[in-house]
Scaffold this motif. Structure first.
Motif, mmCIF file in Angstrom:
data_model
loop_
_atom_site.group_PDB
_atom_site.id
_atom_site.type_symbol
_atom_site.label_atom_id
_atom_site.label_comp_id
_atom_site.label_asym_id
_atom_site.label_seq_id
_atom_site.Cartn_x
_atom_site.Cartn_y
_atom_site.Cartn_z
ATOM 1 N N ARG A 132 0.768 -1.226 0.006
ATOM 2 C CA ARG A 132 0.082 0.066 -0.031
ATOM 3 C C ARG A 132 0.990 1.426 0.005
ATOM 4 N N LYS A 187 1.161 5.512 -0.971
ATOM 5 C CA LYS A 187 0.385 6.929 -1.227
ATOM 6 C C LYS A 187 0.760 7.768 -2.241
ATOM 7 N N GLY A 242 1.954 10.606 -4.134
ATOM 8 C CA GLY A 242 2.459 11.951 -3.401
ATOM 9 C C GLY A 242 1.984 13.252 -4.417
ATOM 10 N N LEU A 246 4.404 8.561 -7.302
ATOM 11 C CA LEU A 246 4.479 7.182 -6.589
ATOM 12 C C LEU A 246 5.887 6.734 -6.153
#
Length: 129
Positions: free
Chosen positions: A33, A35, A37, A42
């Protein structure tokens, strides 16, 4: 204290993935997993970069298919295309040599034309004197 992975691979980062490509250990499916950005950036976890055989600065190919983002090393895409083209080439045919032969013939014709035009130009020059 350095981990075994850090000593062997030089990667200090520890991702969430249970895959350790340096030792061929698969503990669970490779899934992490992350996030998204700023600016859509990524970060690919270290274990996944290792599994792909990529490092910072390498070119990647991105594809969206069936609602999924697929990432491959760009060189892998080139190899796939080369393999597909090779399937289309009959046995015993060297497409590179055929291509080069065509280019040589094209250059020969161009050289002949240039020489002919040069001779005609020189002849006209002599005639005008």
């Amino acid at each position: 204290m350095m981990t075994r992975r850090e000593k062997e691979t030089g990667f200090a980062e520890t991702g969430q993935s249970g895959y350790d490509p340096a030792f061929g250990e698969v503990k669970k499916p490779m899934l992490d997993r992350v996030k998204l950005g700023e600016g859509g950036r990524l970060v690919i976890p270290a274990a996944m970069r290792e599994a792909l055989g990529v490092k910072p600065g390498d070119e990647l190919a991105l594809e969206v298919a069936d609602g999924e983002l697929k990432i491959k090393p760009y060189l892998a895409v080139i190899r796939e295309i080369q393999a597909r083209v090779q399937e289309l080439v009959p046995p015993g045919v060297d497409i590179v040599e055929d291509f080069l032969a065509e280019r040589r013939e094209e250059q020969r014709r161009s050289d002949e034309r240039f020489e002919r035009l040069h001779r005609e130009g020189m002849a006209m020059r002599e005639k005008d004197k």
